[in-house]
Scaffold this motif. Structure first.
Motif, PDB file in Angstrom:
ATOM      1  N   ASP A 134       6.459  53.089   0.990  1.00 51.25           N
ATOM      2  CA  ASP A 134       7.664  53.219   1.814  1.00 51.25           C
ATOM      3  C   ASP A 134       7.889  54.718   2.006  1.00 51.25           C
ATOM      4  N   ILE A 135       7.762  55.199   3.249  1.00 49.34           N
ATOM      5  CA  ILE A 135       7.844  56.632   3.492  1.00 49.34           C
ATOM      6  C   ILE A 135       8.736  56.907   4.707  1.00 49.34           C
ATOM      7  N   THR A 136       9.429  58.045   4.662  1.00 50.29           N
ATOM      8  CA  THR A 136      10.281  58.450   5.781  1.00 50.29           C
ATOM      9  C   THR A 136       9.775  59.779   6.326  1.00 50.29           C
ATOM     10  N   PHE A 137       9.517  59.801   7.642  1.00 46.65           N
ATOM     11  CA  PHE A 137       9.057  61.012   8.318  1.00 46.65           C
ATOM     12  C   PHE A 137      10.213  61.616   9.111  1.00 46.65           C
ATOM     13  N   THR A 138      10.310  62.930   9.113  1.00 51.41           N
ATOM     14  CA  THR A 138      11.255  63.614   9.997  1.00 51.41           C
ATOM     15  C   THR A 138      10.552  63.761  11.344  1.00 51.41           C
ATOM     16  N   VAL A 139      11.199  63.262  12.400  1.00 50.31           N
ATOM     17  CA  VAL A 139      10.575  63.260  13.730  1.00 50.31           C
ATOM     18  C   VAL A 139      11.461  64.040  14.695  1.00 50.31           C
ATOM     19  N   VAL A 162       4.027  46.999   7.683  1.00 52.10           N
ATOM     20  CA  VAL A 162       4.924  45.903   7.312  1.00 52.10           C
ATOM     21  C   VAL A 162       6.213  46.002   8.114  1.00 52.10           C
ATOM     22  N   SER A 163       6.780  47.207   8.186  1.00 56.93           N
ATOM     23  CA  SER A 163       7.981  47.420   8.994  1.00 56.93           C
ATOM     24  C   SER A 163       8.079  48.889   9.384  1.00 56.93           C
ATOM     25  N   VAL A 164       8.764  49.135  10.504  1.00 53.08           N
ATOM     26  CA  VAL A 164       8.996  50.509  10.960  1.00 53.08           C
ATOM     27  C   VAL A 164      10.370  50.560  11.607  1.00 53.08           C
ATOM     28  N   LYS A 165      11.126  51.591  11.250  1.00 50.89           N
ATOM     29  CA  LYS A 165      12.468  51.761  11.808  1.00 50.89           C
ATOM     30  C   LYS A 165      12.668  53.237  12.137  1.00 50.89           C
ATOM     31  N   ALA A 166      12.799  53.526  13.446  1.00 55.01           N
ATOM     32  CA  ALA A 166      13.048  54.904  13.888  1.00 55.01           C
ATOM     33  C   ALA A 166      14.535  55.076  14.155  1.00 55.01           C
ATOM     34  N   SER A 167      15.044  56.280  13.916  1.00 55.17           N
ATOM     35  CA  SER A 167      16.449  56.583  14.174  1.00 55.17           C
ATOM     36  C   SER A 167      16.554  57.952  14.831  1.00 55.17           C
ATOM     37  N   TYR A 168      17.023  57.962  16.081  1.00 58.21           N
ATOM     38  CA  TYR A 168      17.187  59.259  16.756  1.00 58.21           C
ATOM     39  C   TYR A 168      18.374  60.016  16.178  1.00 58.21           C
ATOM     40  N   GLU A 169      19.387  59.286  15.680  1.00 60.69           N
ATOM     41  CA  GLU A 169      20.562  59.953  15.108  1.00 60.69           C
ATOM     42  C   GLU A 169      20.213  60.712  13.835  1.00 60.69           C
ATOM     43  N   LYS A 170      19.319  60.139  13.028  1.00 62.12           N
ATOM     44  CA  LYS A 170      18.901  60.796  11.777  1.00 62.12           C
ATOM     45  C   LYS A 170      17.634  61.621  11.960  1.00 62.12           C
ATOM     46  N   SER A 171      17.033  61.560  13.141  1.00 60.90           N
ATOM     47  CA  SER A 171      15.767  62.251  13.430  1.00 60.90           C
ATOM     48  C   SER A 171      14.681  61.886  12.437  1.00 60.90           C
ATOM     49  N   ASN A 172      14.575  60.572  12.156  1.00 63.83           N
ATOM     50  CA  ASN A 172      13.524  60.157  11.232  1.00 63.83           C
ATOM     51  C   ASN A 172      12.969  58.783  11.583  1.00 63.83           C
ATOM     52  N   THR A 173      11.861  58.464  10.935  1.00 62.49           N
ATOM     53  CA  THR A 173      11.225  57.160  11.080  1.00 62.49           C
ATOM     54  C   THR A 173      10.794  56.705   9.689  1.00 62.49           C
ATOM     55  N   THR A 174      11.249  55.524   9.297  1.00 58.17           N
ATOM     56  CA  THR A 174      10.897  54.968   7.991  1.00 58.17           C
ATOM     57  C   THR A 174       9.855  53.872   8.201  1.00 58.17           C
ATOM     58  N   VAL A 175       8.760  53.979   7.455  1.00 57.91           N
ATOM     59  CA  VAL A 175       7.648  53.039   7.609  1.00 57.91           C
ATOM     60  C   VAL A 175       7.296  52.448   6.243  1.00 57.91           C
ATOM     61  N   LYS A 176       7.139  51.115   6.227  1.00 59.26           N
ATOM     62  CA  LYS A 176       6.597  50.422   5.046  1.00 59.26           C
ATOM     63  C   LYS A 176       5.208  49.945   5.459  1.00 59.26           C
TER      64      LYS A 176
END
Length: 200
Positions: A134-139, A162-176
């Motif tokens: 489970d990792i979060t990238f700053t995008v 398994v899953s991916v959730k991007a957030s423009y408000e947090k400027s990140n993308t969390t990927v499992k």
């Protein structure tokens, strides 16, 4: 006739500013359709000017409606007998209504842009806990939900996600993901290929 011309110009200016206001969100969809996803973030810089373009669209279309609906002066009525021709469709209230509705759709585009991205169909598989990462990238470069959808769509194409959730408000993308099927570098490459950049 001058009033008709200024109303006509205002209509097209309104459409232009409405499209420009949402261009940063329209571009990822166009890039996906064209198969050139790297150009998606080209117009991200316009996001800062979005409130200005929205206001300008409302003002310009408001002016066009004012021109179309205001009462004619006696001089305009007297001059109208020279041109007693029915106005063309492009100078009609019906066309102005069409233009106004189209501009409204363009302004609202960021809120429904997700409809243009196919929802991934993933098989539910068992991933041993030892293999799950489970990792979060700053995008950098995301400005709306259209950007989020674009990144999620591209990352979901990889095996082992398994899953991916991007957030423009947090400027990140969390990927499992399953580390036996995909690497962190391949995920970073998939995100970078969209035109948005993972900061390291």
């Amino acid at each position: 006739m001058n009033i008709e011309r200024s109303s006509y110009s205002a209509m097209f200016t309104g459409v232009f500013t409405a499209i420009t206001a949402s261009l940063c969100c329209i571009t990822p969809v166009l890039a996906l359709i064209a198969g050139t996803s790297g150009m998606a973030s080209t117009f991200a810089w316009l996001e800062a000017f979005r409130p200005f373009f929205i206001g300008l669209t409302v003002l310009v279309l408001g002016f066009a409606w004012y021109q179309k609906l205001k009462s004619k002066s006696q001089q305009e009525i007297d001059c109208a007998c020279e041109n007693d021709v029915k106005p063309s469709f492009l100078q009609s209230k019906r066309f102005l209504l069409f233009v106004t509705l189209f501009a409204g759709l363009m302004l609202a585009f960021p809120y429904f842009s997700g409809l243009f991205y196919a929802q991934p169909t993933k098989e539910i598989i068992y991933v041993p806990q030892d293999n799950m990462v489970d990792i979060t990238f700053t995008v950098e470069g995301m400005t709306c939900s259209g950007c989020e959808n674009h990144i999620e769509n591209e990352v979901n194409k990889l095996d082992g996600i398994v899953s991916v959730k991007a957030s423009y408000e947090k400027s990140n993308t969390t990927v499992k993901y399953d580390r036996t099927k995909v690497t962190e570098q391949r995920i970073i490459k998939a995100i970078n290929n969209t035109g948005y950049k993972v900061s390291e």
